[in-house]
Design a protein around this motif. Structure first.
Motif, PDB file in Angstrom:
ATOM      1  N   ASP A 249      47.433  62.737  63.303  1.00 24.18           N
ATOM      2  CA  ASP A 249      46.742  61.465  63.041  1.00 24.18           C
ATOM      3  C   ASP A 249      45.237  61.630  62.861  1.00 24.18           C
ATOM      4  O   ASP A 249      44.444  60.805  63.321  1.00 24.18           O
ATOM      5  CB  ASP A 249      47.026  60.461  64.161  1.00 24.18           C
ATOM      6  CG  ASP A 249      48.503  60.183  64.345  1.00 24.18           C
ATOM      7  OD1 ASP A 249      49.255  60.333  63.356  1.00 24.18           O
ATOM      8  OD2 ASP A 249      48.916  59.822  65.460  1.00 24.18           O
TER       9      ASP A 249
ATOM     10  N   SER B 180      38.829  53.209  53.731  1.00 21.96           N
ATOM     11  CA  SER B 180      39.342  52.832  55.046  1.00 21.96           C
ATOM     12  C   SER B 180      38.910  53.810  56.134  1.00 21.96           C
ATOM     13  O   SER B 180      38.894  53.469  57.315  1.00 21.96           O
ATOM     14  CB  SER B 180      40.872  52.750  55.012  1.00 21.96           C
ATOM     15  OG  SER B 180      41.438  54.023  54.686  1.00 21.96           O
ATOM     16  N   ILE B 181      38.528  55.016  55.724  1.00 20.42           N
ATOM     17  CA  ILE B 181      38.042  56.018  56.682  1.00 20.42           C
ATOM     18  C   ILE B 181      36.518  56.083  56.682  1.00 20.42           C
ATOM     19  O   ILE B 181      35.883  56.005  57.732  1.00 20.42           O
ATOM     20  CB  ILE B 181      38.607  57.424  56.366  1.00 20.42           C
ATOM     21  CG1 ILE B 181      40.136  57.419  56.420  1.00 20.42           C
ATOM     22  CG2 ILE B 181      38.041  58.461  57.351  1.00 20.42           C
ATOM     23  CD1 ILE B 181      40.752  58.759  56.033  1.00 20.42           C
ATOM     24  N   PHE B 182      35.939  56.192  55.494  1.00 22.31           N
ATOM     25  CA  PHE B 182      34.519  56.514  55.395  1.00 22.31           C
ATOM     26  C   PHE B 182      33.618  55.346  55.001  1.00 22.31           C
ATOM     27  O   PHE B 182      32.397  55.450  55.125  1.00 22.31           O
ATOM     28  CB  PHE B 182      34.318  57.660  54.392  1.00 22.31           C
ATOM     29  CG  PHE B 182      34.956  58.949  54.823  1.00 22.31           C
ATOM     30  CD1 PHE B 182      34.347  59.763  55.764  1.00 22.31           C
ATOM     31  CD2 PHE B 182      36.184  59.338  54.308  1.00 22.31           C
ATOM     32  CE1 PHE B 182      34.936  60.940  56.180  1.00 22.31           C
ATOM     33  CE2 PHE B 182      36.786  60.524  54.708  1.00 22.31           C
ATOM     34  CZ  PHE B 182      36.165  61.324  55.649  1.00 22.31           C
TER      35      PHE B 182
ATOM     36  N   ASP C 124      50.388  62.218  59.933  1.00 24.67           N
ATOM     37  CA  ASP C 124      49.224  61.341  59.791  1.00 24.67           C
ATOM     38  C   ASP C 124      49.687  60.067  59.099  1.00 24.67           C
ATOM     39  O   ASP C 124      50.502  60.132  58.169  1.00 24.67           O
ATOM     40  CB  ASP C 124      48.139  62.041  58.949  1.00 24.67           C
ATOM     41  CG  ASP C 124      46.803  61.323  58.995  1.00 24.67           C
ATOM     42  OD1 ASP C 124      46.709  60.236  58.377  1.00 24.67           O
ATOM     43  OD2 ASP C 124      45.865  61.831  59.632  1.00 24.67           O
TER      44      ASP C 124
ATOM     45  N   GLN D 280      37.659  59.003  62.847  1.00 25.30           N
ATOM     46  CA  GLN D 280      36.852  57.786  62.770  1.00 25.30           C
ATOM     47  C   GLN D 280      36.224  57.435  64.110  1.00 25.30           C
ATOM     48  O   GLN D 280      35.187  56.787  64.161  1.00 25.30           O
ATOM     49  CB  GLN D 280      37.721  56.617  62.295  1.00 25.30           C
ATOM     50  CG  GLN D 280      38.211  56.771  60.873  1.00 25.30           C
ATOM     51  CD  GLN D 280      39.050  55.595  60.438  1.00 25.30           C
ATOM     52  OE1 GLN D 280      38.572  54.460  60.369  1.00 25.30           O
ATOM     53  NE2 GLN D 280      40.310  55.843  60.148  1.00 25.30           N
TER      54      GLN D 280
ATOM     55  N   SER E  24      43.280  61.176  60.359  1.00 23.82           N
ATOM     56  CA  SER E  24      42.566  60.134  59.626  1.00 23.82           C
ATOM     57  C   SER E  24      42.107  59.018  60.557  1.00 23.82           C
ATOM     58  O   SER E  24      41.113  58.339  60.280  1.00 23.82           O
ATOM     59  CB  SER E  24      43.454  59.551  58.517  1.00 23.82           C
ATOM     60  OG  SER E  24      44.579  58.882  59.069  1.00 23.82           O
ATOM     61  N   GLN E  25      42.836  58.814  61.652  1.00 29.18           N
ATOM     62  CA  GLN E  25      42.437  57.814  62.645  1.00 29.18           C
ATOM     63  C   GLN E  25      41.468  58.405  63.658  1.00 29.18           C
ATOM     64  O   GLN E  25      40.476  57.775  64.032  1.00 29.18           O
ATOM     65  CB  GLN E  25      43.665  57.265  63.369  1.00 29.18           C
ATOM     66  CG  GLN E  25      44.600  56.454  62.484  1.00 29.18           C
ATOM     67  CD  GLN E  25      45.814  55.931  63.235  1.00 29.18           C
ATOM     68  OE1 GLN E  25      46.249  56.506  64.219  1.00 29.18           O
ATOM     69  NE2 GLN E  25      46.364  54.827  62.760  1.00 29.18           N
TER      70      GLN E  25
END
Length: 501
Positions: free
Chosen positions: A383, A461-463, A432, A389, A385-386
């Protein structure tokens, strides 16, 4: 083992302590009257971390000063915990695996219910006046939040609960329905304490609960808002999952068959907002920190422990290491994370007054060198990508604002990029929530590092926009990813030296 771990056989452990050979550590057992201790806490999500952390603090508090703080664990869906632990009278062993190895039989959990099968019993238990506190470890997904932090009314579980409020399936539904019953019956509200590894967990949970209650009754929402506290909290202790070898070694050590022990490092931390009133166990006398600055402790953990963990997970995996201990034992990687912590993480935030952040940073890295904890890098890498952040990007953003270096943080981020790219190229499974998105981004297979970086940074949504438009960060990411691809990551010291020049 001929004898199973259960209430009747606890005396066998006491006998064993006096007969064990000298190099086996003592085994502690409950010191309170477990049979006559009432249930005062309902915990939603009685997984390994709860059993290794909050249940242990509660156990120690009852050992110290008693109280009716037995725990009813509520598994929202799986019956495994109930079925396995029921055969052991809900007793289990905590194995603390560190420089010193010790074992503790935990008796704080008195009952386990399965919400998907026993929703009426769950609501009844939560509605009893004897239940003073509801605690949770359900992960952030269990809060059913929309992107703006409000309750996601389109979430399948929430839609179900709104249509079937007396037979809910979500944690939010159970909390509100039981509070509604307490209000109707004139029973004092319980407080709700999130123990999830989520920033501002109490605030997020409070909003979800209030948004849900509002769908039924504005007066119920107001009553909850007035009478229920949702303190923020921060939790920490490395708790690898139970494996077959854990069961075998623990059962041998205690002389009884324990089919679901847990293992944990010695270090443990629980920090809770002090701005709430209500009954609770005597936690402050067994190591829980009550403070007005949970956010400061949270940042320290996310930026030091979690950021370093993720850095090791991706960089270490690329270098062929398997566990946190293995990669941290490598001199080059040890120096890399030490330099990252000292030069770019410490100073990126204001530490709470109760915390010596330099000593804390040193202690964290020493925790990684525990040979008795087999913490898999692959597990930490899940995970990403979460996780990045919360663990990496805020530190980069703050350092950019403060004019501080981000060269090593850029290397950390580039390692995640390359970890994903290599998995895509080799056909390896990516665990992920954005795995399908990555698979549908052909640019991630490119040999042009600029194209790869542009593709990653375009994932809003991430950056968001901050990173996408920052030329300094982009240049550092290009340098980092280029150096990773042309160099030998096993010689991480050389890569760090090149990028730090």
């Amino acid at each position: 083992m001929d004898l199973a771990l259960n209430q009747r056989h606890l005396s066998q452990i006491t006998t064993q302590i006096t007969t064990q050979i000298a190099d086996i550590q003592a085994i502690s057992t409950p010191k309170y009257d477990r049979e006559n201790t009432d249930i005062g806490i309902v915990h939603l999500g009685p997984g390994a971390f709860h059993r290794a952390h909050q249940a242990v603090y509660t156990e120690n508090a009852m050992n110290l000063s008693g109280g009716n703080w037995g725990i009813c664990g509520v598994s929202l869906r799986s019956a495994t915990a109930r079925d396995v632990l029921a055969e052991q009278d809900n007793l289990y062993t905590l194995a603390i695996l560190d420089k010193n190895i010790s074992y503790q039989i935990i008796g704080a959990i008195k009952e386990i219910l399965v919400a998907s099968e026993q929703s009426d019993e769950v609501i009844t238990r939560m509605s009893l006046a004897s239940t003073k506190l509801v605690t949770l470890t359900i992960t952030e997904k269990g809060y059913c939040l929309a992107a703006d932090g409000s309750l996601d009314l389109s979430h399948e579980d929430i839609k179900h609960d709104l249509e079937n409020p007396t037979a809910p399936i979500s944690a939010i539904g159970f909390i509100v329905e039981s509070l509604k019953q307490r209000k109707l019956n004139g029973v004092k509200a319980f407080n709700v304490l999130s123990c999830d590894n989520v920033s501002g967990n109490g605030d997020k949970l409070r909003r979800a609960v209030l948004d849900y209650a509002k769908q039924f009754d504005a007066s119920l929402r107001a009553w909850i808002d007035t009478h229920v506290a949702f303190p923020n909290a921060m939790v920490d202790s490395i708790t690898p999952k139970t494996e077959s070898y854990t069961i075998e070694s623990v059962s041998k050590a205690i002389g009884l068959q324990d089919n679901w022990p847990i293992q944990r490092e010695e270090f443990t931390q629980w920090v809770i907002d002090s701005n709430w009133q209500g009954d609770r166990p005597d936690w402050e006398n067994v190591g829980v920190i009550f403070t007005n600055d949970v956010e400061g402790f949270e940042k320290a953990k996310l930026r030091l422990l979690n950021c370093l963990h993720s850095t090791l997970a991706y960089a270490g995996s690329l270098a062929g290491f398997e566990t946190v201990f293995d990669v941290t034992s490598d001199k080059g990687f040890y120096q890399f994370i030490t330099k990252l912590a000292t030069e770019e993480i410490i100073g990126s935030f204001t530490a709470p007054k109760e915390l010596d952040v330099t000593a804390y940073s040193h202690d964290i890295i020493q925790r990684f060198l525990n040979p008795n904890i087999r913490h898999l890098l692959a597990q930490i890498a899940f995970d990403g990508s979460q996780k990045i952040q919360m663990r990496v990007l805020p530190t980069i953003e703050d350092n950019l604002t403060l004019g501080r270096s981000t060269k090593l943080l850029s290397l950390s981020l580039a390692c995640w990029f390359e970890f994903i790219c290599q998995a895509l190229k080799s056909g390896k499974e990516i665990v992920d929530p954005m795995a399908n998105d990555f698979a549908n981004m052909p640019a991630l297979l490119s040999n042009d590092v600029r194209e790869v970086i542009e593709a990653f940074l375009s994932i809003e949504s991430i950056f968001g926009q901050t990173f996408k438009n920052n030329k300094q960060l982009k240049a550092q990411l290009v340098d980092s990813l280029t150096t990773l691809r042309i160099g030998d990551i096993k010689n991480i010291s050389k890569i760090v030296d090149q990028l730090s020049a």
